[in-house]
Design a protein around this motif. Structure first.
Motif, PDB file in Angstrom:
ATOM      1  N   PHE A  57     -11.290  59.615 -30.693  1.00 32.89           N
ATOM      2  CA  PHE A  57     -11.203  58.317 -31.349  1.00 32.89           C
ATOM      3  C   PHE A  57     -10.534  57.267 -30.464  1.00 32.89           C
ATOM      4  O   PHE A  57     -11.008  56.136 -30.352  1.00 32.89           O
ATOM      5  CB  PHE A  57     -10.407  58.489 -32.644  1.00 32.89           C
ATOM      6  CG  PHE A  57     -10.272  57.244 -33.477  1.00 32.89           C
ATOM      7  CD1 PHE A  57     -11.322  56.808 -34.274  1.00 32.89           C
ATOM      8  CD2 PHE A  57      -9.096  56.516 -33.491  1.00 32.89           C
ATOM      9  CE1 PHE A  57     -11.204  55.675 -35.063  1.00 32.89           C
ATOM     10  CE2 PHE A  57      -8.966  55.380 -34.273  1.00 32.89           C
ATOM     11  CZ  PHE A  57     -10.022  54.958 -35.062  1.00 32.89           C
ATOM     12  N   TYR A  58      -9.418  57.653 -29.817  1.00 31.07           N
ATOM     13  CA  TYR A  58      -8.648  56.660 -29.068  1.00 31.07           C
ATOM     14  C   TYR A  58      -9.292  56.296 -27.738  1.00 31.07           C
ATOM     15  O   TYR A  58      -9.001  55.258 -27.164  1.00 31.07           O
ATOM     16  CB  TYR A  58      -7.204  57.135 -28.903  1.00 31.07           C
ATOM     17  CG  TYR A  58      -6.566  57.341 -30.258  1.00 31.07           C
ATOM     18  CD1 TYR A  58      -6.183  56.261 -31.035  1.00 31.07           C
ATOM     19  CD2 TYR A  58      -6.439  58.618 -30.798  1.00 31.07           C
ATOM     20  CE1 TYR A  58      -5.665  56.440 -32.302  1.00 31.07           C
ATOM     21  CE2 TYR A  58      -5.917  58.811 -32.074  1.00 31.07           C
ATOM     22  CZ  TYR A  58      -5.536  57.711 -32.809  1.00 31.07           C
ATOM     23  OH  TYR A  58      -5.040  57.898 -34.074  1.00 31.07           O
ATOM     24  N   TYR A  59     -10.136  57.179 -27.232  1.00 29.51           N
ATOM     25  CA  TYR A  59     -10.866  56.853 -26.007  1.00 29.51           C
ATOM     26  C   TYR A  59     -12.003  55.863 -26.258  1.00 29.51           C
ATOM     27  O   TYR A  59     -12.344  55.063 -25.404  1.00 29.51           O
ATOM     28  CB  TYR A  59     -11.487  58.126 -25.399  1.00 29.51           C
ATOM     29  CG  TYR A  59     -10.534  59.020 -24.659  1.00 29.51           C
ATOM     30  CD1 TYR A  59     -10.220  58.764 -23.333  1.00 29.51           C
ATOM     31  CD2 TYR A  59      -9.972  60.139 -25.268  1.00 29.51           C
ATOM     32  CE1 TYR A  59      -9.367  59.610 -22.622  1.00 29.51           C
ATOM     33  CE2 TYR A  59      -9.116  60.974 -24.583  1.00 29.51           C
ATOM     34  CZ  TYR A  59      -8.815  60.716 -23.257  1.00 29.51           C
ATOM     35  OH  TYR A  59      -7.969  61.534 -22.571  1.00 29.51           O
ATOM     36  N   TYR A  61     -12.969  54.296 -29.632  1.00 27.37           N
ATOM     37  CA  TYR A  61     -13.113  53.435 -30.798  1.00 27.37           C
ATOM     38  C   TYR A  61     -13.149  51.935 -30.472  1.00 27.37           C
ATOM     39  O   TYR A  61     -13.993  51.212 -31.011  1.00 27.37           O
ATOM     40  CB  TYR A  61     -12.036  53.736 -31.844  1.00 27.37           C
ATOM     41  CG  TYR A  61     -12.307  53.030 -33.148  1.00 27.37           C
ATOM     42  CD1 TYR A  61     -13.331  53.440 -33.985  1.00 27.37           C
ATOM     43  CD2 TYR A  61     -11.575  51.917 -33.535  1.00 27.37           C
ATOM     44  CE1 TYR A  61     -13.615  52.781 -35.166  1.00 27.37           C
ATOM     45  CE2 TYR A  61     -11.840  51.256 -34.716  1.00 27.37           C
ATOM     46  CZ  TYR A  61     -12.858  51.686 -35.525  1.00 27.37           C
ATOM     47  OH  TYR A  61     -13.140  51.028 -36.690  1.00 27.37           O
ATOM     48  N   PRO A  62     -12.276  51.432 -29.567  1.00 23.84           N
ATOM     49  CA  PRO A  62     -12.382  49.999 -29.256  1.00 23.84           C
ATOM     50  C   PRO A  62     -13.757  49.631 -28.699  1.00 23.84           C
ATOM     51  O   PRO A  62     -14.329  48.601 -29.069  1.00 23.84           O
ATOM     52  CB  PRO A  62     -11.272  49.778 -28.224  1.00 23.84           C
ATOM     53  CG  PRO A  62     -10.276  50.859 -28.514  1.00 23.84           C
ATOM     54  CD  PRO A  62     -11.097  52.052 -28.930  1.00 23.84           C
ATOM     55  N   PHE A  64     -16.524  51.206 -29.328  1.00 21.81           N
ATOM     56  CA  PHE A  64     -17.461  51.284 -30.443  1.00 21.81           C
ATOM     57  C   PHE A  64     -17.505  49.980 -31.224  1.00 21.81           C
ATOM     58  O   PHE A  64     -18.572  49.451 -31.549  1.00 21.81           O
ATOM     59  CB  PHE A  64     -17.096  52.444 -31.377  1.00 21.81           C
ATOM     60  CG  PHE A  64     -17.664  52.266 -32.750  1.00 21.81           C
ATOM     61  CD1 PHE A  64     -19.033  52.271 -32.960  1.00 21.81           C
ATOM     62  CD2 PHE A  64     -16.834  52.023 -33.843  1.00 21.81           C
ATOM     63  CE1 PHE A  64     -19.557  52.061 -34.225  1.00 21.81           C
ATOM     64  CE2 PHE A  64     -17.351  51.816 -35.099  1.00 21.81           C
ATOM     65  CZ  PHE A  64     -18.718  51.829 -35.298  1.00 21.81           C
ATOM     66  N   GLN A  65     -16.336  49.448 -31.550  1.00 24.91           N
ATOM     67  CA  GLN A  65     -16.316  48.227 -32.347  1.00 24.91           C
ATOM     68  C   GLN A  65     -16.966  47.070 -31.606  1.00 24.91           C
ATOM     69  O   GLN A  65     -17.641  46.227 -32.200  1.00 24.91           O
ATOM     70  CB  GLN A  65     -14.887  47.875 -32.767  1.00 24.91           C
ATOM     71  CG  GLN A  65     -14.391  48.656 -33.981  1.00 24.91           C
ATOM     72  CD  GLN A  65     -15.116  48.277 -35.270  1.00 24.91           C
ATOM     73  OE1 GLN A  65     -16.095  47.553 -35.276  1.00 24.91           O
ATOM     74  NE2 GLN A  65     -14.642  48.798 -36.388  1.00 24.91           N
ATOM     75  N   ASP A  66     -16.784  47.026 -30.296  1.00 26.07           N
ATOM     76  CA  ASP A  66     -17.431  45.964 -29.528  1.00 26.07           C
ATOM     77  C   ASP A  66     -18.948  46.104 -29.584  1.00 26.07           C
ATOM     78  O   ASP A  66     -19.673  45.116 -29.759  1.00 26.07           O
ATOM     79  CB  ASP A  66     -16.953  46.001 -28.065  1.00 26.07           C
ATOM     80  CG  ASP A  66     -15.470  45.714 -27.928  1.00 26.07           C
ATOM     81  OD1 ASP A  66     -14.849  45.276 -28.903  1.00 26.07           O
ATOM     82  OD2 ASP A  66     -14.921  45.923 -26.835  1.00 26.07           O
ATOM     83  N   VAL A 123     -16.944  59.671 -33.245  1.00 21.53           N
ATOM     84  CA  VAL A 123     -17.106  58.273 -32.847  1.00 21.53           C
ATOM     85  C   VAL A 123     -18.210  58.099 -31.812  1.00 21.53           C
ATOM     86  O   VAL A 123     -18.911  57.081 -31.796  1.00 21.53           O
ATOM     87  CB  VAL A 123     -15.757  57.695 -32.354  1.00 21.53           C
ATOM     88  CG1 VAL A 123     -15.275  58.384 -31.097  1.00 21.53           C
ATOM     89  CG2 VAL A 123     -15.853  56.191 -32.140  1.00 21.53           C
ATOM     90  N   LEU A 126     -21.437  57.598 -33.468  1.00 14.22           N
ATOM     91  CA  LEU A 126     -21.595  56.244 -34.012  1.00 14.22           C
ATOM     92  C   LEU A 126     -22.067  55.282 -32.920  1.00 14.22           C
ATOM     93  O   LEU A 126     -22.929  54.433 -33.142  1.00 14.22           O
ATOM     94  CB  LEU A 126     -20.283  55.732 -34.611  1.00 14.22           C
ATOM     95  CG  LEU A 126     -19.555  56.597 -35.640  1.00 14.22           C
ATOM     96  CD1 LEU A 126     -18.408  55.813 -36.269  1.00 14.22           C
ATOM     97  CD2 LEU A 126     -20.476  57.128 -36.709  1.00 14.22           C
TER      98      LEU A 126
END
Lengths: 456, 456, 456
Positions: A57-59, A61-62, A64-66, A123, A126
C-alpha cells in the motif's frame, strides 16, 4: 432509417445485468491480497517484516491515486472540449471506466493473480485495472459524439477482454517491458478505437459540423483534463515499476519528456498556422504525446537527455499529425477521429514501443550494473539484450494486430442497429441522451440564436 | 419584513472575533505531536525507531491531502451547480471549512489528544478536523442558497461541537468502528442539516424557481466536485484506519463500492426518465452514495463482493430518493434540501451504519485470524462480536438523535432575524453577498435577456 | 507604431532553439541521482540500506506531485480570471513552466548537485525546479495580458538564472533557511515581476479596460486555481524540509496559517465594500497570503498559534493591499500589476522573511532539544541563534536587491520592439495569439453584442 435513441429500458437493463454478473463473479473469485487481508499480522510474522510500511500500500497508493485522477478527471475533462457534448464526454467516460475497472480486476486477476481458485487483489491490481480502462478511454476519444452509452459498455466489455489477453501475451509470455503501457495501453487502445471508428463510419457528419467545434469555455474545461494528465503522467509511467530506482527513474524520465514536448508542440502549432497563432487542440493534446512516447522506456536507463529527445520528437510528430494526418484519415481512409487519438496515442505509442526496443537493445551491465540489469530485465537480459529488443518489437506488432482484428470484430458488433446510436445529424449533442437545461438546448449555438452580433 | 442583507459590519466582526478566539485558545492549548516536534530525534532514540519513515507523516500525509481536496474542491465545486450561486457555493464552503478545521482541531483535541494541559497535533488531527468539517459541508448542502455566511459560521461553531461530542461517545465511549464516518460524518451531518432546513423552512421559494436550476456550464463545474470526491473517496475511508492491511483494505472496498454505484445510478437515472434520458443531478450525486454507504465497514473484512453489493444497492436507493423522496420531503414535510443530501448522505449513511453492524456481527477469527481480529476490533471482539454489532447499531441511533436534537436547537438560533439572511425572492443569487460583474447580473437568466431565440 | 504580433517564425524558432540547447546540455551534464540509477542495488548494499522505502522517492514523491499540481493547475487556472484571456493565462503558464523546469534542473544542478562533471538528478531536483518556476509564475502574474509568449520565454531564461544565483547565495553561502521560499520564491518573484512591469509600463491600458474585468464563469475557473494552491500549500512548504519532524511540522504550520488567513481575508473584503459584499479577487488571492507568509518559518518551531497569527495578519494586509495599494501603485508609481502579485506574494513574502528571522532568533535548545536544534539549523545555531536571524534578514534584502536590479535589466531587454508584444488596445485578448472560436471572438463582450438586455 429512423433510429430509436430512447434508452429507457436498454441502458438500465445493460447496466444492471453487467453489474449483477460482476457481483456474482466477484463473490466466487475475488478475495484480498495478503497485504490487504486481516491476516497481514501473520504475514508479517511469517515474512519477518518489521514495519507496516513494507505493505505494498505505502509503495504504490500515492501513484494509484494520481492514475485514478488521470482516468476520471484527466480523460473525462479532456473530452469536454465540444460545445454541446460536455455531459456525455465526462459522464460516459465515468460510466465506461467504472464498469471497466471491475471487469478488468477479474480478467487481469484470472491471468495474473489466480491462486488456488481465488483472485487476490491489492493496490497494484487497482492500478492495473485503471491502466486497462485507460486504453478504453483512448478508444472512446475516436468515437466521441458518435456512439451511445450502450455501445460504449459493449465496447468496454470486449476491449477490456482483448486488452487483458494482449497484455498477458506481452508481459507474461514474451516478458516484454512496458511500464507505462506505450504498447499495451496507447498503441492498442488507439488502433482499436480507430478501427472501430472506421467500421462505424458516418458519411453525413458534416450535418453536425458546428457542434464539432469548441466554444471558449469548453476549451478551458478541456484544459483541466490536459493539465491533470500532464502533471500526473510521471505517476502513470512509474506506478507499477519495481520498487526503488525503477519507479524513481520512470518518474524523472516522464517529467523530462513531457516538458520538452510542450515546447515543440507550441513551436509547431505556431509554425503551421498562417498567422502564427496557437491552436488549443494542439496545446490540449500534442503536449501529452511525450508521456505516451516515453511509456515503455521510462523505467529503463533512457537517460534524461534521451527523455528530452523522445519528448522533442513526439511533440513535433503529434502536432504534424493533427494538422495534416487527421484530415487525411477522415477524407481518404474514412476514419473519423473526434479527439485525434491517432496523433496523441497512436503514433506516439508506436514511437514509445520502438524507443523501448532500442533502449533495451543497448542495455548492458556497464550502464545498469550486474545486479541492476537482472533487476531491470530479468536473468535473460544479462545474456542477450538484443533478444529482449526483438521481443519488444514483437510486442508492438502483436498489439497492433490485436487492435486491428479486435477492432473489426467489435466494430461490426457495434454496427448492429439496436444499440440506441444517434442519427448523423444528432451526433455531438448531449440532448439526445441527457436532460439538458431547457432554455439552453440551443442557446450556445450561435447560428440559431442572437449570440451573434445583430446585422445592422 | 425587509431583512437587512448588508453584512458590512456583522460578517467582519464575526470572522475576526472567531479568529481571535482561536488564536488565544491555540496559544494556550495547542502544541506539536511528538512526531512533528523538534524533539523527534530524542523520540526516535527513546523508541528505538530506526527510520524517519516511521514518522506518522509518511503513513498518512498522502491520504490527508486527498481528503483535503475532497473538502475544499470536492464539496466546494459540487455546490456550484446552481446557475447564479457558484461564488457562494464554492466561496462559503471555503469559509466555513477554513473556520471549522481550526475549531475542530481544538474540540477533537480536547476530547482525544489532551495530554498534561496540551493538545498535541499531528497529521492525524488534520485529517480528523477535515472529517469533522466534512459533516458541516454535508449540512450546508441542504441549506445552499438560503443562508447567509454569518449563519454558516454560527452553524459551523455549533455543529463542530456537536459532532465532536457525538464522535467522542461513539468512538471513545462505545468503541464503535466508523473509519469512513458513515455514522459520525454522513448520517449526523445529513440529518442535522435537514433538521436545520426544516426549522428554516421558506414557504415562498417558488419565487426563485429559475435560479434553482443549473445551466449547462454550471453542471460541468459541479462535475469537477463530483469526480474529485469519487476519486479520492478511497483515501477518505482509509485515512485514519490502522496501518497496514486495514488502510489497504478500506481503499479497495471503497474503490469497488463506488464503481458498482456508478452503474446502478446510471441505470436508475435512465429508467426513471420517461424518454430514458440521464439526469446530471443523479450522475453528480448518486454515484457517490457507494462511498458513503461503505464508510463504516470499509476497513472490515467486507470482501470485495460485499462492497459491490453495498455500492449496487446504494446507487439504486439514492437515485430513487432523488426522484421520489426529495419532492415528497419538500411538499409534505416542508424540508427543502437544495443538494439532495438526504439521498446522498442521509439514507446511504444509515445503510453504512447498518452494513457496519452486520459486518461486525459476522466477524470471527476464521476470517480475521486471531491477531487480526484483535487488531481490527480490540480485545472485546474476540469474545463477543455480536456485542460489537449492537454497539454499532447503538452508535447509529445516537448519531441520529444528536442530529435531530442539535438541529432543532441550532435551527432555532439561526432563525433569529439578524444574521443577514436573504428574503425568499433573493435566495440562490450571488448578487446579494458578492460583487458580481456588472454586465452579467442578469445575463445568464434567459427570461430576462435575449439569450433565448427571438420570436419570429 | 504598429507592432507585428504575428509570431509565425519567431515563436517556433525561439522554442526549438531553446529546446535543442537543453537537449545538448542535458546530454553533456545530466545523469541520474544514485537513488534513481540502476546501480541503486549496489548503493543499497554499500550503504547497508535494508529497504527500498529508504529511497528518497518515497519520502518526497507525494509532495512533488502536489507541488506540480500547484505550478501547472494552481497558477495556471488562477490566471484564467480575465474574461478573454483564459487560453493565454493557462497556456502561457504551461509553456513558460515547461521550459523553466528544464532550465532550472541545469542551473540548480550546476550550483548544488555537480559531482565529477555531472549533475545527478532525483526527485528533490524536480521539486526544486518546480519551486524555481513558481517564482516565474509569480512574476508572470504582474505581466498577464501585456506580454507575448516570446517575452515570457526570454524572461524565464533570465529569471531562472537570477533565481538560481540568489538561491545559491542564500541557501549555500549564507546558510539561510527558507523551506517554503518566502524570500527566494515569493519576494524575489514578486519584486522582479513588478520591476519588469514598471519598465514595460503601458500608458494606454484604459483602452482595454473592459477585458481586464472577469465574467462570471471565468471567476469560477480561477477558483480552481485558488483552491488547488490553497490545498497543496502545506506540501509546498514541506516538500524539501528534512525528513521526519521538519516535514511534518511544516505541513501543520502551513495548514494553520492558511485556515486563519481565509477568515481575515473574508472579514476585510466585506468590511472594505460599501455594501459589505465580498469581492472574488480577494477570495481568490488574499486567502493564499498565509501560505506565502509562513513559508520561511514553516519548518521551524513556530508553534500552531504562531502560524495562526501569521495567517491572521497576512490575510488582513493582503486584502488591504488589493483595495488601497494596487490602485496607488498603478496611478502613482506606474506599476501595472494585473493579478495583484504585490499583495499576494510581495508583501506576504517580506512578512515571511521577517517571521523567519524572528523565529530563528528565538530558537534555543529548550524548544528544539539539543539534537533538534542542530538538525534544524546546523551546528552554528547551537552557538548563536541571533547570528542566524541576522543572516535570515540579510537574505531578505539580498533577494529584494537581486529582484530590483535583475528586473530592470530584464525589463529593458523585454522592451525591445521585436518580441511580438501586442499594442495597448489589444492587451488582455486571446485573439492576438490564439485561434479563437470564430463566432465567439466578440461574443462575451457585452458592449459589442446583444447579451445585454435590449433597449425597450
Amino acid at each position: 432509417m429512423v433510429w430509436n435513441t430512447n434508452l429507457r429500458w436498454r441502458l438500465p437493463v445493460t447496466c444492471l445485468l453487467l453489474e449483477v454478473a460482476l457481483v456474482v463473479l466477484f463473490c466466487i473469485f475475488v478475495r484480498y491480497d495478503p497485504d490487504a487481508d486481516a491476516h497481514w499480522m501473520d504475514e508479517k510474522l511469517a515474512g519477518n517484516i518489521s514495519s507496516d510500511l513494507e505493505n505494498e500500500f505505502y509503495y504504490r497508493y500515492p501513484s494509484f491515486q494520481d492514475v485514478h485522477v488521470m482516468i476520471f478527471v484527466g480523460f473525462g475533462f479532456l473530452m469536454t472540449f465540444l460545445q454541446r457534448y460536455g455531459y456525455s464526454g465526462v459522464g460516459f467516460n465515468f460510466l465506461l471506466a467504472a464498469f471497466g475497472i471491475q471487469w478488468a480486476l477479474l480478467l487481469q486477476g484470472w491471468l495474473h493473480c489466480y491462486r488456488e481458485g481465488y483472485i487476490l487483489i491489492g493496490v497494484e491490481n487497482l492500478i492495473n485495472a485503471d491502466f486497462c480502462v485507460g486504453s478504453v478511454c483512448v478508444a472512446f476519444g475516436a468515437l466521441l459524439g458518435k456512439v451511445s452509452p450502450i455501445q460504449l459498455l459493449i465496447m468496454t466489455l470486449f476491449q477490456v477482454t482483448l486488452f487483458s489477453g494482449n497484455e498477458f501475451i506481452l508481459l507474461s509470455l514474451l516478458e516484454v517491458k512496458d511500464a507505462g503501457g506505450s504498447m499495451t495501453i496507447h498503441t492498442f487502445g488507439a488502433y482499436f478505437g480507430l478501427t472501430v471508428s472506421w467500421i462505424l463510419y458516418r458519411p453525413n457528419l458534416h450535418h453536425s459540423k458546428q457542434p464539432q467545434s469548441p466554444v471558449y469555455h469548453s476549451d478551458l474545461f478541456a484544459m483541466i483534463g490536459t493539465l491533470f494528465l500532464w502533471i500526473y503522467w510521471p505517476s502513470f509511467n512509474s506506478a507499477v515499476s519495481s520498487h526503488g530506482d525503477a519507479q524513481h527513474r520512470a518518474a524523472i524520465n516522464t517529467y523530462c519528456s513531457l516538458a520538452a514536448c510542450v515546447l515543440t508542440s507550441v513551436a509547431l502549432s505556431s509554425a503551421l498556422h498562417k498567422k502564427g497563432k496557437l491552436d488549443m487542440v494542439h496545446i490540449q493534446n500534442a503536449t501529452l504525446a511525450g508521456g505516451v512516447a516515453v511509456g515503455t522506456a521510462a523505467e529503463m536507463m533512457l537517460m534524461p537527455y534521451g527523455s528530452l529527445i523522445v519528448g522533442f520528437s513526439s511533440g513535433i510528430i503529434s502536432t504534424l499529425g493533427f494538422v495534416y494526418l487527421k484530415p487525411f484519415l477522415e477524407s481518404q481512409l474514412r476514419i473519423q477521429d473526434t479527439c485525434g487519438i491517432h496523433n496523441l496515442h497512436g503514433i506516439p505509442g508506436i514511437i514509445g514501443g520502438i524507443t523501448g526496443a532500442v533502449t533495451a537493445a543497448f542495455a548492458n551491465s556497464a550502464v545498469y550494473g550486474e545486479e541492476g540489469l537482472i533487476q531491470a530485465f530479468g536473468l535473460r537480459s544479462k545474456l542477450d539484450s538484443s533478444m529482449q529488443a526483438k521481443l519488444q518489437a514483437a510486442g508492438l506488432f502483436i498489439s497492433l494486430a490485436m487492435a486491428l482484428v479486435g477492432g473489426i470484430i467489435v466494430g461490426l458488433i457495434l454496427k448492429l442497429p439496436f444499440w440506441g446510436q444517434a442519427p448523423d445529424q444528432s451526433c455531438f449533442d448531449d440532448a439526445i441522451y441527457w436532460e439538458v437545461p431547457e432554455h439552453e438546448r440551443t442557446a450556445l449555438r450561435p447560428e440559431h440564436t442572437t449570440l451573434r452580433p445583430p446585422e445592422p
